[in-house]
Design a protein around this motif. Structure first.
Motif, mmCIF file in Angstrom:
data_model
loop_
_atom_site.group_PDB
_atom_site.id
_atom_site.type_symbol
_atom_site.label_atom_id
_atom_site.label_comp_id
_atom_site.label_asym_id
_atom_site.label_seq_id
_atom_site.Cartn_x
_atom_site.Cartn_y
_atom_site.Cartn_z
ATOM 1 N N SER A 29 18.085 24.365 1.133
ATOM 2 C CA SER A 29 19.299 24.241 1.947
ATOM 3 C C SER A 29 20.503 24.706 1.159
ATOM 4 O O SER A 29 21.349 25.454 1.649
ATOM 5 C CB SER A 29 19.543 22.785 2.356
ATOM 6 N N HIS A 33 23.088 27.799 1.808
ATOM 7 C CA HIS A 33 24.544 27.695 1.811
ATOM 8 C C HIS A 33 25.160 28.700 0.833
ATOM 9 O O HIS A 33 26.136 29.374 1.152
ATOM 10 C CB HIS A 33 24.943 26.268 1.444
ATOM 11 N N THR A 82 22.184 25.834 9.448
ATOM 12 C CA THR A 82 22.196 24.386 9.642
ATOM 13 C C THR A 82 21.079 23.953 10.581
ATOM 14 O O THR A 82 20.359 22.979 10.318
ATOM 15 C CB THR A 82 23.541 23.944 10.242
ATOM 16 N N LEU A 86 17.956 21.384 9.702
ATOM 17 C CA LEU A 86 17.714 20.145 10.443
ATOM 18 C C LEU A 86 16.297 20.141 11.012
ATOM 19 O O LEU A 86 15.596 19.128 10.981
ATOM 20 C CB LEU A 86 18.753 19.986 11.565
ATOM 21 N N VAL A 168 19.741 16.962 5.000
ATOM 22 C CA VAL A 168 20.569 16.693 6.176
ATOM 23 C C VAL A 168 22.033 16.552 5.759
ATOM 24 O O VAL A 168 22.933 17.108 6.401
ATOM 25 C CB VAL A 168 20.079 15.425 6.904
ATOM 26 N N LEU A 169 22.275 15.844 4.643
ATOM 27 C CA LEU A 169 23.659 15.682 4.181
ATOM 28 C C LEU A 169 24.283 17.040 3.858
ATOM 29 O O LEU A 169 25.415 17.333 4.241
ATOM 30 C CB LEU A 169 23.704 14.771 2.943
ATOM 31 N N SER A 171 23.401 19.907 5.055
ATOM 32 C CA SER A 171 23.595 20.703 6.270
ATOM 33 C C SER A 171 24.829 20.234 7.036
ATOM 34 O O SER A 171 25.510 21.033 7.670
ATOM 35 C CB SER A 171 22.350 20.645 7.155
ATOM 36 N N ILE A 172 25.142 18.929 6.954
ATOM 37 C CA ILE A 172 26.373 18.442 7.607
ATOM 38 C C ILE A 172 27.589 19.079 6.936
ATOM 39 O O ILE A 172 28.528 19.533 7.598
ATOM 40 C CB ILE A 172 26.452 16.903 7.536
ATOM 41 N N LEU A 173 27.535 19.153 5.600
ATOM 42 C CA LEU A 173 28.609 19.801 4.840
ATOM 43 C C LEU A 173 28.785 21.254 5.297
ATOM 44 O O LEU A 173 29.898 21.727 5.537
ATOM 45 C CB LEU A 173 28.225 19.770 3.359
ATOM 46 N N ALA A 175 27.797 22.561 8.157
ATOM 47 C CA ALA A 175 28.208 22.646 9.562
ATOM 48 C C ALA A 175 29.707 22.410 9.711
ATOM 49 O O ALA A 175 30.364 23.064 10.525
ATOM 50 C CB ALA A 175 27.428 21.630 10.392
ATOM 51 N N MET A 176 30.257 21.486 8.910
ATOM 52 C CA MET A 176 31.692 21.213 9.027
ATOM 53 C C MET A 176 32.506 22.447 8.659
ATOM 54 O O MET A 176 33.465 22.806 9.344
ATOM 55 C CB MET A 176 32.085 20.025 8.146
ATOM 56 N N TRP A 179 32.084 25.088 11.447
ATOM 57 C CA TRP A 179 32.823 24.770 12.664
ATOM 58 C C TRP A 179 34.294 25.149 12.518
ATOM 59 O O TRP A 179 34.904 25.710 13.418
ATOM 60 C CB TRP A 179 32.672 23.281 12.974
#
Ligand SMILES: [Zn+2]
Ligand SMILES: [Zn+2]
Ligand SMILES: [Zn+2]
Ligand SMILES: [Zn+2]
Length: 290
Positions: A29, A33, A82, A86, A168-169, A171-173, A175-176, A179
């Protein structure tokens, strides 16, 4: 920028190889990134070169928006990555995969050191872009640090589920960040009122200028981030000389520059104009008669 590009490429190779060897999704992951980091460094370099190209009869705005298109592409790529992470993490929650913590530790260690080196090296720069790049690198460094800690915990406890949790953590980073990029670029492509510009304030400032009776059909947009443009119709006294109306327009241009709008197109009219008086554009085209 060259060192950043090169060193980031080193992280990518090390983390990707480490991810394959150790079967760690968290490392893969992070490598995903880092890949988009490299693409965005490359793209912003490309966009910088492009925006130096002068405008021509085919591209009257020049090539500024190539940077916006590049950023949008990068943001969408991040979102796809992302989703992939997931999806992969979901499979591993149901079916924890054995990962080799030593390789997680080594690969993430390289990522941590390089990001700290790059981030701390540029720490004192005041430029806004550099500051956000530094923040990004420190964020990346903490992701690597989390993978290292995860590797240590796995080494002692064999809790392999930590690997998908970290993924997952991360991927949240990702995704933010994605976005934010997509939101900003889409706003520019939709010709939205630029961030930091208050439409009502601009209009009331224009209306407050001596000699201006009314303002209608106002558009405010960005050619690229930071390069703002405005067009509008201004109603002035029809008995003014052209020379007098020039002074009103110069005053208006000057105030708009102070509000961050450097490219202005104004149509001067008297009260007999055939348009709607609304400040916002009315979408109807002008009636066409001979
Ligand atoms: Zn990054
Ligand atoms: Zn001034
Ligand atoms: Zn008009
Ligand atoms: Zn309009």
């Amino acid at each position: 920028m060259k060192t950043a590009f090169f060193l980031t490429a080193v992280i990518l190779v090390v983390e990707f190889a480490g991810g394959l060897i150790s079967h760690s999704l968290a490392l893969l992951s992070d490598a995903g990134h880092v890949l988009t980091d490299i693409i965005s460094i490359g793209l912003s370099w490309f966009a910088l070169r492009q925006s130096e190209k002068p405008s021509n009869t085919r591209m009257t705005y020049g090539y500024y928006r190539s940077g916006i298109l590049a950023a949008l592409f990068n943001g969408m790529l991040l979102i796809l990555i992302t989703i992939w992470i997931l999806w992969e993490a979901y499979g591993r929650f149901r079916n924890p995969e054995h990962v080799a913590p030593l390789w997680m530790f080594i690969s993430a260690g390289v990522g941590l050191l390089v990001n700290l080196y790059l981030g701390l090296g540029m720490r004192h720069d005041e430029d806004l872009n550099v500051r956000s790049a530094v923040l990004h690198m420190l964020g990346d460094a903490s992701a690597s640090a989390a993978v290292i800690v995860g590797g240590i915990i796995i080494a002692f406890t064999n809790w392999f589920v930590i690997d998908p949790v970290l993924s997952v953590l991360i991927s949240i980073l990702i995704a933010m960040g994605a976005w934010r990029i997509v939101k900003q670029t889409v706003a520019i492509l939709m010709e939205g009122t630029p961030k930091g510009i208050d439409f009502d304030k601009v209009v009331s400032e224009m209306k407050s200028i001596p000699g201006v009776q009314d303002v209608h059909d106002v558009h405010i947009w960005s050619i690229t981030s930071g390069k703002n443009a405005l067009s509008c119709h201004v109603v002035i006294n029809g008995d003014m000389t052209i020379h007098e109306s020039q002074n009103v327009l110069r005053d208006m241009e000057h105030r708009l520059v102070h509000m961050g709008i450097g490219h202005v197109t104004i149509q001067a009219e008297d009260t007999a104009h055939p348009h709607d008086d609304s400040e916002l554009c009315c979408t109807e085209e002008l009636a066409h008669e001979h």
